[in-house]
Design an enzyme around this catalytic site. Structure first.
Site, short mmCIF file in Angstrom:
data_model
loop_
_atom_site.label_atom_id
_atom_site.label_comp_id
_atom_site.label_asym_id
_atom_site.label_seq_id
_atom_site.Cartn_x
_atom_site.Cartn_y
_atom_site.Cartn_z
CB THR A 55 40.24 9.06 34.62
OG1 THR A 55 41.26 9.19 33.63
CG2 THR A 55 40.88 8.84 35.98
CB SER B 136 47.69 2.85 27.03
OG SER B 136 47.77 4.16 26.52
CG ASP C 70 40.87 6.79 26.80
OD1 ASP C 70 40.15 5.95 27.38
OD2 ASP C 70 41.68 7.51 27.39
CE1 TYR D 27 38.31 13.83 30.56
CE2 TYR D 27 36.47 15.19 29.83
CZ TYR D 27 37.66 15.05 30.53
OH TYR D 27 38.19 16.15 31.18
CD GLU E 7 43.78 10.08 32.17
OE1 GLU E 7 43.31 9.46 31.21
OE2 GLU E 7 43.67 11.32 32.30
CG HIS F 156 39.02 12.10 35.31
ND1 HIS F 156 40.26 12.31 35.89
CD2 HIS F 156 39.20 12.31 33.97
CE1 HIS F 156 41.15 12.63 34.95
NE2 HIS F 156 40.53 12.63 33.78
#
Lengths: 430, 430
Positions: B361, B268, B134, B136, B210, B141
């Protein structure tokens, strides 16, 4: 059991793979390239596919096809009572005068087919690893590293003694002992004090090791269903050594705020033979005392919840002799593997057979027992003197690191992990 | 192509699955429980196993057995040129007067076998996910969350604009749309200001969503061999919506120093249909400008490196009507997926077909476009007013979250993701 552990089969006294051990792995040979299961014994291994095809396991009532698979996952999934009975049966096959000794001892043709010199087999990753999680339960390491970054007063974060801190690792980067490790390139901050902070692209200059134990799971849990601490030990198939190679300079720049990433995913090495949880039972001991009152889901009845495993790390620079750079012990953990698993699943996280948990770096309390070069060299400030006048702070290209772990004595039979080794290749030129 | 996108087969104008889309998924039916591949079209899907068994793909020269597999991994591994030719062929099969229209249009018995109403099929995870990472990369965000924790002057860490910050996630916890999500239990710090800091055991009180995009890979790289940025797009099979459910209170206590762990691994959710990279080509646009001079390995020739995808999130509390709580757009990213992949592999990290990358997000710059409830409620300080007089700061048990993503217009045919939804179940009583 001790008396029956004398074998009719020659096992060198110094072997990690005595009758008291019988660790499981995946092998192939030049004459038969299909990977299959085996147990290590002395300087040999027993090809379990070949052995089971002789009908040897028929009395155990297990599905012997698990030994023909290319990973140990299906065998692991049969559960700890089955692992126990298979190991006991194999001990009886090899024990002098054991009840099943005749199975193999008197059958030279079967011996020839099944008992392979270990130096003639190729070893493969023992498990298919769905997910890999690395913990940070080596309190001495966490404290040492915390001191380097934040000083002794704030070395450990407030959460540290309340829960086994951990993070998700990269399953695809787990490799078996002997696989070369390529030095990673990445972003590093040459001068952390400068403003603005502008990274440069470079091969890692602070390449390090981390001495860890790894635990493989043999039981799954559904999403939303935590594994209670009282049942967690039944989920642990066995153990390997784990070298969590680390790029300290890449890590220092990248790790805020979401944790280590590229600093860890260029390769992590495990030893090839899975030492069953049962084989380590006699070596249970107490870990690092935790004076924090734990929440009930982490309270373990068993006080002796870690293992007395002598851990050693050797470095062999290319063209030079070997130097032992550290001695530690598997007991240097604040949390046990059952506690790690209970914590991991308290959120409802689903675990699968074959998942790997790393302990975190296992440093002892005294000088010479630190589990990483970062600690030994005090963050790269001090030089580590090796045999033959060679010096290191971190790893150089061509360096070979070999980790060892062993329990018990030669009298009663050593229970060890064999080797966990890797050699550093130069970073790719891009 | 636009003119040929009129279909002889009835496709509702409002459908996400126009001829301009044709996303791939894995289905099963009550009459045939073996999962196999399909493409979504209008309110139906085309069973590709059944369709290929009629010899339909014989002119394409591909191994049609990939459509009989229980995941799309083998199809994905055939590479983007094959995905392109299969999608083009299927467009021609469904296009009014298209060169292959007769294949299906004139064969009612084949239609009956292959064209299944979508509400009568069961959807499965489309890929076997080896590893999940994941990122970022949603700068708005990251800034919003950074402000909540550290104030606007230090909201973004110094590394943030130099590299796509990311961390390893938990592959086993990825579930398909419609799977219930159990609220996690865990350690939370009720009063962060108190000393000493002592956590309590509790069900998560700050359960959040998210809004992300996920990208599946279709090409692997060997350990030690980075994927150059110029080749990275060829490694991306397609995209799904991703709801990275987050336990904010568990996260706040656990995440130092190694990053989020249990706060993320309880589930998720992804949308079930993989929208091919090719289907999104017409919707390329520019992302959030990055004024930082990137290192060469992250420099992308293509300036339009993200997609104009209208993203929406609805909440439906149990027994209440639905409220749209946010509108965002897929272009709100500072780094593209090719940049994420080039960064991920610069260390030599090996990626496999089926690996999933999350964007982070995706919050827009304006009020109402924030991609998490943490942002909308300003860290839980403000109440979010829903239809029917209902209020929320974070999620309550029984709440259903549904995410949508769609590109294009009804004129030329919508290219959308369908739904990504999940309902919150109460935490287990322990």
């Amino acid at each position: 059991m001790a008396s029956s552990l004398k074998s009719w089969f020659p096992i060198p006294k110094s072997s990690h793979f005595s009758l008291a051990n019988l660790p499981f792995g995946i092998i192939s040979t030049s004459s038969k390239s299909t990977p299959r299961a085996a147990v290590a014994i002395g300087d040999h291994c027993l090809d379990l596919q070949e052995f089971s095809s002789s009908g040897a396991f028929s009395t155990l009532g297990i599905d012997a096809s698990v030994f023909s698979k290319s990973t140990l996952n299906d065998f692991a999934a049969l559960g700890r009572p089955v692992h126990r009975s298979v190991r006991k049966f194999l001990q009886e096959v090899f024990a002098e005068g054991g009840p099943h000794a005749k199975t193999l001892q008197s059958d030279e043709s079967l011996q020839k087919k099944c008992l392979l010199p270990r130096d003639q087999v190729k070893l493969h990753l023992p498990m298919h690893i769905g997910d890999y999680t690395d913990f940070y339960a080596g309190r001495n390491h966490a404290f040492n590293v915390g001191c380097l970054f934040r000083g002794p007063d704030n070395a450990l974060q407030p959460n540290y003694t309340h829960l086994p801190v951990g993070y998700h690792g990269r399953a695809s980067s787990i490799v078996i002992s002997g696989t070369p490790i390529t030095r990673p390139n990445g972003q590093i901050l040459e001068n952390p004090a400068a403003t603005p902070k502008v990274p440069t692209f470079s091969a890692c200059k602070r390449l390090d090791i981390e001495l860890e134990l790894g635990a493989f799971l043999c039981k799954s849990n559904d999403m939303g269903k935590p594994v209670p601490i009282s049942e967690a030990a039944d989920h642990i198939f066995g153990f390997v050594l784990l070298n969590d190679w680390s790029a300290r300079d890449i890590q220092a720049w990248e790790y805020v705020p979401l944790g280590p990433f590229l600093a860890k995913n260029f390769g992590s090495t495990i030893s090839p033979w899975v030492v069953l949880t049962d084989a380590l039972e006699p070596f249970r001991t107490s870990g690092i005392p935790n004076e924090t009152q734990l929440l009930p889901y982490l309270q373990e009845k068993e006080e002796k919840n870690v293992y007395d495993i002598r851990l050693q790390v050797d470095i062999t620079p290319e063209g030079h002799e070997t130097t032992r750079i550290l001695n530690s012990n598997g007991k240097n953990l604040l949390f046990s593997f059952p506690q790690m698993l209970a914590h991991h699943t308290i959120s409802g996280c689903p675990m699968a057979v074959g998942d790997l948990l790393g302990s975190g770096t296992i440093s002892g309390p005294e000088k010479g027992s630190e589990g990483s070069m970062l600690e030994v060299s005090k963050g790269g400030k001090e030089t580590i003197k090796l045999n033959g006048g060679v010096e290191r702070k971190f790893l150089q290209d061509g360096d070979t690191i070999t980790m060892y772990g062993v329990c018990g004595t030669e009298e009663t039979g050593l229970v060890g992990f064999g080797e966990c080794s890797g050699t550093i290749l130069p970073a790719p030129k891009l």
